[in-house]
Motif scaffolding. Sequence first.
Motif, PDB file in Angstrom:
ATOM      1  N   ILE A 190       0.897  -1.262   0.038  1.00  0.00           N
ATOM      2  CA  ILE A 190       0.140  -0.092   0.108  1.00  0.00           C
ATOM      3  C   ILE A 190       0.786   1.236   0.096  1.00  0.00           C
ATOM      4  CG2 ILE A 190      -1.945  -0.979   0.969  1.00  0.00           C
ATOM      5  CD1 ILE A 190      -1.018   0.032   3.734  1.00  0.00           C
ATOM      6  N   ASN A 191       2.307   1.183   0.390  1.00  0.00           N
ATOM      7  CA  ASN A 191       3.086   2.322   0.138  1.00  0.00           C
ATOM      8  C   ASN A 191       3.849   2.227  -1.179  1.00  0.00           C
ATOM      9  OD1 ASN A 191       2.418   4.025   2.582  1.00  0.00           O
ATOM     10  ND2 ASN A 191       2.865   2.264   3.628  1.00  0.00           N
ATOM     11  N   LEU A 192       3.743   1.341  -1.944  1.00  0.00           N
ATOM     12  CA  LEU A 192       4.508   1.534  -3.327  1.00  0.00           C
ATOM     13  C   LEU A 192       4.115   2.386  -4.141  1.00  0.00           C
ATOM     14  CD1 LEU A 192       6.464  -0.106  -5.066  1.00  0.00           C
ATOM     15  CD2 LEU A 192       4.527  -1.258  -5.990  1.00  0.00           C
ATOM     16  N   LYS A 193       5.027   3.328  -4.306  1.00  0.00           N
ATOM     17  CA  LYS A 193       4.913   4.593  -5.194  1.00  0.00           C
ATOM     18  C   LYS A 193       5.765   4.418  -6.715  1.00  0.00           C
ATOM     19  CE  LYS A 193       4.859   7.590  -1.198  1.00  0.00           C
ATOM     20  NZ  LYS A 193       5.551   8.728  -0.632  1.00  0.00           N
ATOM     21  N   GLU A 194       6.802   3.834  -6.878  1.00  0.00           N
ATOM     22  CA  GLU A 194       7.391   3.687  -8.073  1.00  0.00           C
ATOM     23  C   GLU A 194       7.679   2.187  -8.378  1.00  0.00           C
ATOM     24  OE1 GLU A 194      11.044   6.011  -7.698  1.00  0.00           O
ATOM     25  OE2 GLU A 194       9.964   8.017  -7.249  1.00  0.00           O
ATOM     26  N   LEU A 195       7.382   1.849  -9.562  1.00  0.00           N
ATOM     27  CA  LEU A 195       7.590   0.385 -10.285  1.00  0.00           C
ATOM     28  C   LEU A 195       8.294   0.697 -11.502  1.00  0.00           C
ATOM     29  CD1 LEU A 195       7.190  -2.625 -10.278  1.00  0.00           C
ATOM     30  CD2 LEU A 195       4.882  -2.061 -11.399  1.00  0.00           C
ATOM     31  N   HIS A 196       9.329  -0.092 -11.579  1.00  0.00           N
ATOM     32  CA  HIS A 196      10.384   0.092 -12.743  1.00  0.00           C
ATOM     33  C   HIS A 196      10.827  -1.451 -13.081  1.00  0.00           C
ATOM     34  CE1 HIS A 196      13.357   0.723 -15.742  1.00  0.00           C
ATOM     35  NE2 HIS A 196      14.057  -0.125 -15.314  1.00  0.00           N
ATOM     36  N   ILE A 197      10.181  -1.803 -14.290  1.00  0.00           N
ATOM     37  CA  ILE A 197      10.585  -3.351 -14.644  1.00  0.00           C
ATOM     38  C   ILE A 197      11.517  -3.376 -15.895  1.00  0.00           C
ATOM     39  CG2 ILE A 197       9.769  -5.522 -15.055  1.00  0.00           C
ATOM     40  CD1 ILE A 197       7.059  -4.826 -14.218  1.00  0.00           C
ATOM     41  N   GLU A 206      -2.043   8.124 -12.246  1.00  0.00           N
ATOM     42  CA  GLU A 206      -2.371   9.005 -12.997  1.00  0.00           C
ATOM     43  C   GLU A 206      -2.462   8.677 -14.704  1.00  0.00           C
ATOM     44  OE1 GLU A 206      -1.769  13.034 -12.101  1.00  0.00           O
ATOM     45  OE2 GLU A 206      -2.265  12.887  -9.991  1.00  0.00           O
ATOM     46  N   SER A 207      -1.506   8.024 -14.942  1.00  0.00           N
ATOM     47  CA  SER A 207      -1.014   7.659 -16.207  1.00  0.00           C
ATOM     48  C   SER A 207      -0.217   6.696 -16.379  1.00  0.00           C
ATOM     49  CB  SER A 207      -0.438   9.211 -17.309  1.00  0.00           C
ATOM     50  OG  SER A 207       0.986   9.277 -16.456  1.00  0.00           O
ATOM     51  N   ILE A 208      -0.158   5.774 -17.556  1.00  0.00           N
ATOM     52  CA  ILE A 208       0.694   4.669 -17.645  1.00  0.00           C
ATOM     53  C   ILE A 208       0.889   4.455 -19.286  1.00  0.00           C
ATOM     54  CG2 ILE A 208      -1.363   3.226 -17.572  1.00  0.00           C
ATOM     55  CD1 ILE A 208       0.566   1.119 -16.203  1.00  0.00           C
ATOM     56  N   LEU A 209       1.986   4.055 -19.654  1.00  0.00           N
ATOM     57  CA  LEU A 209       2.232   3.915 -21.197  1.00  0.00           C
ATOM     58  C   LEU A 209       2.338   2.423 -21.027  1.00  0.00           C
ATOM     59  CD1 LEU A 209       3.370   4.863 -23.764  1.00  0.00           C
ATOM     60  CD2 LEU A 209       5.578   4.703 -22.973  1.00  0.00           C
ATOM     61  N   ILE A 210       1.283   2.000 -22.092  1.00  0.00           N
ATOM     62  CA  ILE A 210       1.197   0.713 -22.408  1.00  0.00           C
ATOM     63  C   ILE A 210       2.094   0.183 -23.428  1.00  0.00           C
ATOM     64  CG2 ILE A 210      -0.433  -1.252 -23.201  1.00  0.00           C
ATOM     65  CD1 ILE A 210      -2.718   0.393 -21.615  1.00  0.00           C
ATOM     66  N   PRO A 211       3.181  -0.803 -23.199  1.00  0.00           N
ATOM     67  CA  PRO A 211       3.983  -1.282 -24.236  1.00  0.00           C
ATOM     68  C   PRO A 211       3.209  -1.253 -25.699  1.00  0.00           C
ATOM     69  CG  PRO A 211       4.685  -2.008 -22.446  1.00  0.00           C
ATOM     70  CD  PRO A 211       3.347  -1.495 -21.921  1.00  0.00           C
ATOM     71  N   GLU A 212       4.034  -1.221 -26.791  1.00  0.00           N
ATOM     72  CA  GLU A 212       3.381  -1.575 -28.098  1.00  0.00           C
ATOM     73  C   GLU A 212       3.189  -2.847 -28.374  1.00  0.00           C
ATOM     74  OE1 GLU A 212       2.342   0.665 -30.424  1.00  0.00           O
ATOM     75  OE2 GLU A 212       2.697   2.307 -29.142  1.00  0.00           O
ATOM     76  N   GLU A 213       3.903  -3.861 -27.704  1.00  0.00           N
ATOM     77  CA  GLU A 213       3.732  -5.266 -27.884  1.00  0.00           C
ATOM     78  C   GLU A 213       2.271  -5.945 -27.342  1.00  0.00           C
ATOM     79  OE1 GLU A 213       6.925  -7.616 -28.249  1.00  0.00           O
ATOM     80  OE2 GLU A 213       8.653  -6.168 -28.846  1.00  0.00           O
ATOM     81  N   ILE A 259      -2.188   1.406  -3.541  1.00  0.00           N
ATOM     82  CA  ILE A 259      -2.913   2.477  -3.694  1.00  0.00           C
ATOM     83  C   ILE A 259      -2.331   3.697  -3.781  1.00  0.00           C
ATOM     84  CG2 ILE A 259      -4.832   1.687  -2.495  1.00  0.00           C
ATOM     85  CD1 ILE A 259      -3.987   2.855  -0.002  1.00  0.00           C
ATOM     86  N   LYS A 260      -0.881   3.993  -3.604  1.00  0.00           N
ATOM     87  CA  LYS A 260      -0.077   5.118  -3.741  1.00  0.00           C
ATOM     88  C   LYS A 260       0.840   4.876  -5.206  1.00  0.00           C
ATOM     89  CE  LYS A 260       0.273   6.494   1.160  1.00  0.00           C
ATOM     90  NZ  LYS A 260       1.094   6.802   2.358  1.00  0.00           N
ATOM     91  N   LEU A 261       0.521   3.912  -5.814  1.00  0.00           N
ATOM     92  CA  LEU A 261       1.428   3.658  -7.103  1.00  0.00           C
ATOM     93  C   LEU A 261       1.130   4.935  -8.005  1.00  0.00           C
ATOM     94  CD1 LEU A 261       3.565   1.948  -8.437  1.00  0.00           C
ATOM     95  CD2 LEU A 261       1.443   0.775  -9.382  1.00  0.00           C
ATOM     96  N   GLN A 262       2.086   5.339  -8.199  1.00  0.00           N
ATOM     97  CA  GLN A 262       2.109   6.673  -9.150  1.00  0.00           C
ATOM     98  C   GLN A 262       2.961   6.608 -10.468  1.00  0.00           C
ATOM     99  OE1 GLN A 262       3.534   9.867  -6.840  1.00  0.00           O
ATOM    100  NE2 GLN A 262       1.206  10.450  -6.027  1.00  0.00           N
ATOM    101  N   THR A 263       4.065   6.011 -10.480  1.00  0.00           N
ATOM    102  CA  THR A 263       4.979   5.864 -11.568  1.00  0.00           C
ATOM    103  C   THR A 263       5.017   4.468 -11.890  1.00  0.00           C
ATOM    104  OG1 THR A 263       6.188   7.720 -10.915  1.00  0.00           O
ATOM    105  CG2 THR A 263       7.073   6.479 -12.718  1.00  0.00           C
TER     106      THR A 263
END
Length: 531
Positions: A231-238, A284-291, A258-262
């Motif tokens: 619930i405190n995760l704010k940033e996710l990079h894979i 607020e926004s997310i880029l869905i990969p083209e594949e 619930i705090k995920l923003q990036t």
Amino acid sequence: MDNNYSDLKVYNGDEPYIFVSYSHKNKEEVFKILEHISACHYRLWFDEGLSPGDEFAKVLHNKIKNCCAMLIFLSDDVFNSNYCKFEIFTGYVLQKRLCPLHIQKNVKIPEEFTPIINSSHQLTLQETNISDINGYIEKLPREAKDALIIDEERHEIVAGELYSSNVVIPKSIVSIHSGAYKGRHELRNIDFGPDLIQIGEEGFRSCESVESLSIPGQVRVIGDSAFRDCINLKELHIAQNSEGKSIEIGERAFENCIKLQTVDLPIDLKEIFGGCFNSCKSLESILIPEEVTSIGENAFGGCSALRDINIPQGVTKIDDLAFSGCSALTRIELKEGLLKIGKNAFKDCTELIEISIPSTVTKIGTSPFRGCTKLENIIVDKSRYLKHVDGVLFNKNKSQLICFPANKHLDKDNNTYSIPDSVTEIGEWAFADCSFVEKIIIPDSVTEIGEGAFYKCKQLKSIEIPDSVLRIDDTIFRGCENLTEVTISESVIEIGWGIFSGCSPDMIVKCKKNSKIHLYCEEKQIQYQLI
């Protein structure tokens, strides 16, 4: 050590541990209990760890000095042992936490040891009843508890550290078992290591202190609910895999973060599974990969801050409830190549004003835009399967009315909508939440009216169900608070539940005597007028 207890391990590391004091004459009883405590992942040191030639007194003193607590198994034999008495007294002098456990009734405690033993919480087991010890175990110092269990043959972490704030996955570990780190509330930082390939389902679920995740490119599988309720995760990079291998992110993997923003997803991601980002309320926004080719059921459901999203060209399926509850979504662009829009796909997208459906869509589920209270217009681009007429969505031959936009404006002097006489079916929730329509004219071509078809049409005042209709489905007029006149034919032989719930108390149902609806009104005490 007795063969019966060969699985008991003597801890010899630097982490906090419990020193075990006991008489060897009670070994059978003691080791039975130790086995139970060890199964709860406590680190234990006992004198099976002594080697031949060790100076017993010196080793015992050092082990007591470095322990975080002492577990003392009390019996008369203990106080007949000089070593046991030495251990207890040493622990007392060094101000260690003492945890006495009586394995014998009415132990005769020497006078000089009485204040030492009586100053600590004690438990007396009845005939070494293991079930009695559970509450006692919970009172042992938690810093001595360690659930790091590694299956060395499978190179897998079976259970992770319980109270560490920082976790480094060791080199050579390729897999994290299901639930291995679930509920580790102190865990803040995770280094996934160089060899990890798979994170099992619920692997890090409810790790409530984690704020940022950087998942390396060699990871190929993130299991179902792997990071759910962080619930405190704010940033996710894979990261992107260097060898071009696609990653699989399981169902509900990041649900209720619930705090995920990036969110930064790898470009080779092929599918967004069901519930993956469900209830990520700060996104607020997310880029869905083209594949990406598929967006699963409830994938972004409840993402109430999501304002804008671009659906890539390759997406062929948007599943049921995929964007339901995205109440801030003002725009969504659907591309050619899309084949399916699922049931309730955009339900309660309350800021959506217009939507264009590409010509390639061959299947659309029921009530795709239910609850889109600002929707004014639906456009279909030269489809073989769908059609729009003045912003209203039909199937191609106009035999089914799929959706009447809730905020569609009508002639201000009339506010009446006449359903085309080609229509045989009014779809489920087709007119739900309509803002302006006051009267709907249903042609006698209609034979079927779906569930909730006129739900919460708050300006609807009158309507007539023709004698071509045999069944009135559930909640069909529910919440039509200004509905004053309903005419229902005697042809209707089946009536669903809650059809007039929330309607005006002044509503009058016009019907024929002894018809199904007449008897229904009698039973439910609804006003009626015989015709």
